[in-house]
Design a protein around this motif. Structure first.
Motif, PDB file in Angstrom:
ATOM      1  N   ARG A  76       0.851  -1.189   0.000  1.00  0.00           N
ATOM      2  CA  ARG A  76       0.000   0.000   0.000  1.00  0.00           C
ATOM      3  C   ARG A  76       0.888   1.240   0.000  1.00  0.00           C
ATOM      4  O   ARG A  76       1.972   1.231   0.581  1.00  0.00           O
ATOM      5  N   ALA A  92      -4.406   0.681  -2.828  1.00  0.00           N
ATOM      6  CA  ALA A  92      -4.512  -0.682  -2.275  1.00  0.00           C
ATOM      7  C   ALA A  92      -5.000  -0.708  -0.836  1.00  0.00           C
ATOM      8  O   ALA A  92      -4.667  -1.626  -0.078  1.00  0.00           O
ATOM      9  N   ASP A  93      -5.785   0.277  -0.438  1.00  0.00           N
ATOM     10  CA  ASP A  93      -6.353   0.329   0.911  1.00  0.00           C
ATOM     11  C   ASP A  93      -7.166  -0.938   1.188  1.00  0.00           C
ATOM     12  O   ASP A  93      -7.806  -1.486   0.293  1.00  0.00           O
ATOM     13  N   CYS A  94      -7.140  -1.401   2.436  1.00  0.00           N
ATOM     14  CA  CYS A  94      -7.854  -2.639   2.763  1.00  0.00           C
ATOM     15  C   CYS A  94      -8.965  -2.413   3.786  1.00  0.00           C
ATOM     16  O   CYS A  94      -9.319  -3.314   4.545  1.00  0.00           O
ATOM     17  N   CYS A 100      -4.693  -5.618   7.749  1.00  0.00           N
ATOM     18  CA  CYS A 100      -5.731  -5.956   6.774  1.00  0.00           C
ATOM     19  C   CYS A 100      -6.471  -7.244   7.138  1.00  0.00           C
ATOM     20  O   CYS A 100      -5.857  -8.250   7.493  1.00  0.00           O
ATOM     21  N   GLY A 104      -6.800  -5.754  -0.785  1.00  0.00           N
ATOM     22  CA  GLY A 104      -6.623  -4.344  -1.078  1.00  0.00           C
ATOM     23  C   GLY A 104      -7.509  -3.868  -2.210  1.00  0.00           C
ATOM     24  O   GLY A 104      -7.834  -4.619  -3.139  1.00  0.00           O
TER      25      GLY A 104
END
Length: 285
Positions: A76, A92-94, A100, A104
């Motif tokens: 990320r 790519a935020d989860c 996480c 992502g």
């Protein structure tokens, strides 16, 4: 016990206990060669610091995962987290969290693994691209090739797929499926088999840049690898033919000429997950 062992002494005791301690696990060395800090995400993440952590430029960290683990690793970028691990990432935020529990957000370059008697691994750009990523097995047997993408597709991303940050800089490259959402690009419906679903203009662009990574869903022949008894180095932004090292068979193993990067570099927090996961997951004989 009247006092705790120092981390160094504890590590030495663990490493001198004989080979049987390690028969159930694979060693993962994760290295950040990027010029920026990244925040790797891993699912399932129980063996990997709960699924996420910060990794500064030039830093590396070592984990162990048991045979039977099947999951994915990605990087990320542009993240900001508070002291409780809540926050957001530019790519790519989860789910607004450091650790996480879900995959992502696209676009995200993925390293995928299934660990068994024979391990399967690949790098996939089916969900798009946000960081160069590669997988290198250490001391395995079988089709143990290095795979992934050491090119930066952000620099050559077609404009219709490009994701830009607040400063106008391209921070990711989406897949054609993600952008256009058609059966042809997504390999679904009448295109849901490898005979009908063939490379497209966009997947060919990805494949040209990254020949050993998945460029679309049925890109199997040149993109999936198998290996037995290996440990793995997952590198972000690794230059081609970059020296990589991993702890394998009680020795630090480096390929090619040493280049000054030591997977045990940094503070001892990098080594602590190894100790914890050996204790929790390895079988003693």
């Amino acid at each position: 016990m009247d006092h705790l062992l120092s981390p160094l002494l504890f590590l030495l005791l663990m490493l001198s206990s004989g080979p049987n301690m390690y028969e159930c696990a694979r060693v993962f060395t994760i290295i950040n060669y990027c010029k920026e800090t990244i925040w790797p995400g891993i699912t399932p993440g129980d063996n990997f610091n709960g699924g996420g952590f910060e990794l500064k430029s030039g830093q590396s960290i070592v984990f162990q995962a048991p045979v039977g683990w099947s999951g994915r690793i990605w990087g990320r970028t542009g993240c900001k987290f508070d002291k409780n691990g809540s926050g957001t990432c530019q790519t790519a935020d989860c789910g607004n969290t450091l650790k996480c529990k879900a995959s992502g957000k696209t676009p995200a370059s993925l390293a995928e693994f299934t660990l068994s008697a024979v391990d399967y691994y690949d790098v996939s750009l089916v969900d798009g691209f946000n960081l160069p990523i590669s997988i290198k097995p250490i001391n395995g047997q079988g089709n143990c090739g290095t795979c992934g993408c050491d090119s930066d597709l952000r620099e050559s991303c077609p404009s219709e797929l490009a994701v830009k940050g607040g400063n106008g800089k391209v921070v990711g490259c989406r897949s054609a499926c993600d952008v256009f959402n058609t059966d042809q690009y997504c390999c679904r419906g009448t295109y849901g088999n490898p005979v009908i679903c063939q490379p497209t203009f966009y997947s060919k662009k990805f494949k040209e840049a990254c020949p050993t990574a998945y460029s679309y869903a049925y890109d199997d022949p040149t993109s999936i690898f198998t290996c037995s008894g290996a440990d793995y180095v997952v590198s972000f932004c690794s230059p081609r033919n970059q020296t990589v090292c991993s702890y394998h068979d009680h020795k630090l193993v480096c390929s090619n000429k040493a280049n000054g990067l030591n997977p045990w570099m940094g503070s001892w927090w990098s080594a602590m997950p190894v100790l914890l996961f050996i204790a929790n997951f390895c079988i003693f004989f």
